[in-house]
Design a protein around this motif. Sequence first.
Motif, PDB file in Angstrom:
ATOM      1  N   ASN A   1       0.835  -1.208   0.000  1.00 16.81           N
ATOM      2  CA  ASN A   1       0.000   0.000   0.000  1.00 16.81           C
ATOM      3  C   ASN A   1       0.862   1.246   0.000  1.00 16.81           C
ATOM      4  OD1 ASN A   1      -2.405  -1.341  -0.071  1.00 16.81           O
ATOM      5  ND2 ASN A   1      -2.556  -1.517   2.150  1.00 16.81           N
ATOM      6  N   LEU A   2       1.912   1.195   0.772  1.00 18.91           N
ATOM      7  CA  LEU A   2       2.817   2.327   0.876  1.00 18.91           C
ATOM      8  C   LEU A   2       3.489   2.612  -0.477  1.00 18.91           C
ATOM      9  CD1 LEU A   2       3.962   4.227   2.969  1.00 18.91           C
ATOM     10  CD2 LEU A   2       5.686   2.523   3.501  1.00 18.91           C
ATOM     11  N   LEU A   3       3.979   1.564  -1.122  1.00 19.73           N
ATOM     12  CA  LEU A   3       4.642   1.742  -2.421  1.00 19.73           C
ATOM     13  C   LEU A   3       3.672   2.299  -3.452  1.00 19.73           C
ATOM     14  CD1 LEU A   3       6.850  -1.407  -3.077  1.00 19.73           C
ATOM     15  CD2 LEU A   3       7.611   0.889  -2.608  1.00 19.73           C
ATOM     16  N   SER A   4       2.423   1.803  -3.411  1.00 19.04           N
ATOM     17  CA  SER A   4       1.468   2.216  -4.438  1.00 19.04           C
ATOM     18  C   SER A   4       1.043   3.674  -4.257  1.00 19.04           C
ATOM     19  CB  SER A   4       0.251   1.296  -4.450  1.00 19.04           C
ATOM     20  OG  SER A   4      -0.436   1.420  -3.232  1.00 19.04           O
ATOM     21  N   GLU A   5       1.338   4.255  -3.109  1.00 16.00           N
ATOM     22  CA  GLU A   5       0.983   5.664  -2.882  1.00 16.00           C
ATOM     23  C   GLU A   5       2.036   6.640  -3.399  1.00 16.00           C
ATOM     24  OE1 GLU A   5       0.263   6.188   1.266  1.00 16.00           O
ATOM     25  OE2 GLU A   5      -1.426   4.801   1.219  1.00 16.00           O
ATOM     26  N   ILE A   6       3.195   6.098  -3.768  1.00 15.27           N
ATOM     27  CA  ILE A   6       4.259   6.994  -4.234  1.00 15.27           C
ATOM     28  C   ILE A   6       3.812   7.677  -5.523  1.00 15.27           C
ATOM     29  CG2 ILE A   6       6.642   7.058  -5.088  1.00 15.27           C
ATOM     30  CD1 ILE A   6       7.233   4.726  -3.173  1.00 15.27           C
ATOM     31  N   GLY A   7       4.174   8.930  -5.653  1.00 12.00           N
ATOM     32  CA  GLY A   7       3.642   9.785  -6.718  1.00 12.00           C
ATOM     33  C   GLY A   7       3.764   9.228  -8.122  1.00 12.00           C
ATOM     34  N   GLU A   8       2.922   9.748  -8.996  1.00  5.27           N
ATOM     35  CA  GLU A   8       2.894   9.239 -10.361  1.00  5.27           C
ATOM     36  C   GLU A   8       4.042   9.759 -11.218  1.00  5.27           C
ATOM     37  OE1 GLU A   8      -0.959  10.106 -11.874  1.00  5.27           O
ATOM     38  OE2 GLU A   8      -1.885   8.515 -10.676  1.00  5.27           O
ATOM     39  N   ASN A   9       4.687  10.833 -10.753  1.00 10.95           N
ATOM     40  CA  ASN A   9       5.786  11.382 -11.552  1.00 10.95           C
ATOM     41  C   ASN A   9       7.129  10.801 -11.140  1.00 10.95           C
ATOM     42  OD1 ASN A   9       3.962  13.047 -12.840  1.00 10.95           O
ATOM     43  ND2 ASN A   9       4.066  14.520 -11.145  1.00 10.95           N
ATOM     44  N   THR A  10       7.083   9.603 -10.622  1.00 12.94           N
ATOM     45  CA  THR A  10       8.296   8.960 -10.131  1.00 12.94           C
ATOM     46  C   THR A  10       8.433   7.592 -10.784  1.00 12.94           C
ATOM     47  OG1 THR A  10       7.709   9.981  -8.022  1.00 12.94           O
ATOM     48  CG2 THR A  10       9.475   8.374  -7.966  1.00 12.94           C
TER      49      THR A  10
ATOM     50  N   HIS B   1      11.728 -11.647  -6.393  1.00 13.12           N
ATOM     51  CA  HIS B   1      11.531 -12.982  -6.957  1.00 13.12           C
ATOM     52  C   HIS B   1      10.107 -13.463  -6.660  1.00 13.12           C
ATOM     53  CE1 HIS B   1      12.846 -13.844  -2.807  1.00 13.12           C
ATOM     54  NE2 HIS B   1      11.997 -14.829  -2.900  1.00 13.12           N
ATOM     55  N   ILE B   2       9.273 -12.559  -6.119  1.00  9.92           N
ATOM     56  CA  ILE B   2       7.915 -12.945  -5.739  1.00  9.92           C
ATOM     57  C   ILE B   2       6.924 -12.427  -6.786  1.00  9.92           C
ATOM     58  CG2 ILE B   2       6.141 -12.759  -3.947  1.00  9.92           C
ATOM     59  CD1 ILE B   2       8.522 -12.358  -1.950  1.00  9.92           C
ATOM     60  N   VAL B   3       6.358 -13.377  -7.550  1.00 10.61           N
ATOM     61  CA  VAL B   3       5.489 -13.014  -8.673  1.00 10.61           C
ATOM     62  C   VAL B   3       4.307 -12.166  -8.197  1.00 10.61           C
ATOM     63  CG1 VAL B   3       4.073 -13.949 -10.544  1.00 10.61           C
ATOM     64  CG2 VAL B   3       6.152 -15.142  -9.853  1.00 10.61           C
ATOM     65  N   GLU B   4       3.761 -12.536  -7.044  1.00 14.82           N
ATOM     66  CA  GLU B   4       2.578 -11.841  -6.530  1.00 14.82           C
ATOM     67  C   GLU B   4       2.833 -10.342  -6.305  1.00 14.82           C
ATOM     68  OE1 GLU B   4       1.204 -13.931  -3.085  1.00 14.82           O
ATOM     69  OE2 GLU B   4      -0.445 -12.501  -2.871  1.00 14.82           O
ATOM     70  N   ASP B   5       4.048  -9.993  -5.877  1.00 16.65           N
ATOM     71  CA  ASP B   5       4.370  -8.574  -5.667  1.00 16.65           C
ATOM     72  C   ASP B   5       4.173  -7.794  -6.965  1.00 16.65           C
ATOM     73  OD1 ASP B   5       5.045  -9.135  -3.096  1.00 16.65           O
ATOM     74  OD2 ASP B   5       7.205  -8.850  -3.329  1.00 16.65           O
ATOM     75  N   VAL B   6       4.610  -8.394  -8.065  1.00 21.06           N
ATOM     76  CA  VAL B   6       4.510  -7.719  -9.366  1.00 21.06           C
ATOM     77  C   VAL B   6       3.061  -7.696  -9.836  1.00 21.06           C
ATOM     78  CG1 VAL B   6       5.241  -7.825 -11.781  1.00 21.06           C
ATOM     79  CG2 VAL B   6       6.877  -8.318  -9.965  1.00 21.06           C
ATOM     80  N   THR B   7       2.355  -8.831  -9.669  1.00 17.00           N
ATOM     81  CA  THR B   7       0.945  -8.905 -10.064  1.00 17.00           C
ATOM     82  C   THR B   7       0.157  -7.794  -9.394  1.00 17.00           C
ATOM     83  OG1 THR B   7       1.189 -11.304 -10.073  1.00 17.00           O
ATOM     84  CG2 THR B   7      -1.056 -10.462 -10.191  1.00 17.00           C
ATOM     85  N   ASN B   8       0.398  -7.597  -8.102  1.00 17.86           N
ATOM     86  CA  ASN B   8      -0.396  -6.640  -7.340  1.00 17.86           C
ATOM     87  C   ASN B   8      -0.054  -5.194  -7.654  1.00 17.86           C
ATOM     88  OD1 ASN B   8      -1.575  -8.746  -6.070  1.00 17.86           O
ATOM     89  ND2 ASN B   8      -0.408  -8.595  -4.173  1.00 17.86           N
TER      90      ASN B   8
ATOM     91  N   ASN C   1       3.487  -5.329 -20.224  1.00 20.61           N
ATOM     92  CA  ASN C   1       2.445  -5.132 -19.225  1.00 20.61           C
ATOM     93  C   ASN C   1       2.020  -6.530 -18.723  1.00 20.61           C
ATOM     94  OD1 ASN C   1      -0.745  -5.322 -19.161  1.00 20.61           O
ATOM     95  ND2 ASN C   1      -0.135  -3.361 -18.306  1.00 20.61           N
ATOM     96  N   PRO C   2       1.920  -6.718 -17.401  1.00 17.48           N
ATOM     97  CA  PRO C   2       1.610  -8.061 -16.886  1.00 17.48           C
ATOM     98  C   PRO C   2       0.353  -8.684 -17.507  1.00 17.48           C
ATOM     99  CG  PRO C   2       2.233  -6.620 -15.072  1.00 17.48           C
ATOM    100  CD  PRO C   2       2.179  -5.763 -16.310  1.00 17.48           C
ATOM    101  N   THR C   3      -0.714  -7.892 -17.666  1.00 14.68           N
ATOM    102  CA  THR C   3      -1.956  -8.443 -18.241  1.00 14.68           C
ATOM    103  C   THR C   3      -1.729  -8.890 -19.683  1.00 14.68           C
ATOM    104  OG1 THR C   3      -3.063  -6.772 -16.900  1.00 14.68           O
ATOM    105  CG2 THR C   3      -4.428  -7.951 -18.469  1.00 14.68           C
ATOM    106  N   GLU C   4      -0.971  -8.083 -20.444  1.00 11.96           N
ATOM    107  CA  GLU C   4      -0.682  -8.453 -21.836  1.00 11.96           C
ATOM    108  C   GLU C   4       0.156  -9.725 -21.902  1.00 11.96           C
ATOM    109  OE1 GLU C   4      -1.860  -7.022 -24.580  1.00 11.96           O
ATOM    110  OE2 GLU C   4      -3.050  -5.774 -23.229  1.00 11.96           O
ATOM    111  N   LEU C   5       1.137  -9.806 -20.999  1.00 12.09           N
ATOM    112  CA  LEU C   5       2.006 -10.986 -21.002  1.00 12.09           C
ATOM    113  C   LEU C   5       1.198 -12.245 -20.678  1.00 12.09           C
ATOM    114  CD1 LEU C   5       5.200  -9.561 -19.224  1.00 12.09           C
ATOM    115  CD2 LEU C   5       5.028 -10.296 -21.602  1.00 12.09           C
TER     116      LEU C   5
END
Length: 294
Positions: A175-184, A191-198, A216-220
């Motif tokens: 949650n913390l990582l996903s809050e980091i600004g969009e201009n960054t 090595h944890i697939v779920e981290d990338v999926t989320n 893009n994960p969905t495209e892949l």
Amino acid sequence: MQLTITNLDKVYPNGVHAIKNVNLTISNGMFGLLGPNGAGKSSLMRTISTLQEADSGSVFLDDMDVLKDKDGVRRILGYLPQEFGVYPKVTALTMLDHIASLKGIANKKERKEVVEALLQKVNLWQHRNKNLGTYSGGMKQRFGIAQALLGNPKLIIVDEPTAGLDPTERNRFHNLLSEIGENTIVILSTHIVEDVTNLCENMAIICEGSVVAEGNPTELVKEVQGNIWEKSIEKSELDAYQAKYNVISTQLKAGKKEIHVWSDSQPDASFTEARATLEDVYFHHIAENSSVPI
Ligand code: ADP
């Protein structure tokens, strides 16, 4: 902003070819760098973070030459390394204040405001006066993110951030990582697939130093849909199936093995088509590109 990695290559003095002609273009947002242990993720992250030299190739952040302008990069970089050591007898508040000074926030009042806001943001406010040595793994990681965020970095690199965290701590960290600004640009090496999926809008899979898939994960996932077949077998049958089919992953389910097989068409009537996931993408590419069986 755009990070452009071109023909990057690194061989360690012991002969390990850790980065093999890597080409990647990374834009603002969360980028996942996924690969098994030893794939070369940390080597790549350390090179981008100016902590080690490449043998050849280039890395540019817009028009900044990352491999040459080390001071320039350090001013806009937030880095959370894999092994994040803390001074055990220093409080979070004191340590962050100190790091803020090092990052050039000279004004005391401004520093206080920035440090306090960050401690609130990473949910460590109530623990700010405790020594870092008493922190749990999750608290240390959140402190690590707080120090990485000091000075409004434009490029944030986090190396294996959730290894060793319990599910609640991991969730909080996501949650913390996903809050980091969009201009960054945030590069999440894991090595944890779920981290990338989320978390990630874009990603690359790295195996034995080379980028083996990117997008893009969905495209892949869409690309492999139709090639993944599943079947539940007895544990004792696994060897026979591995010999006969291209088994890319196995999972224990209710005492039986659920295998995923890569095939252009239904291997036989006993297999059903699986709903492909990013794990299938990952295991397929790693199985195809590993020199040793996985
Ligand atoms: P990852 O982060 O994906 O686990 P690393 O970049 O740490 O991968 O390692 C890639 C390869 O380089 C591994 O084979 C590792 O043993 C080797 N390696 C990493 N650092 C060094 C080093 N300083 N000297 C020699 N070999 C290294």
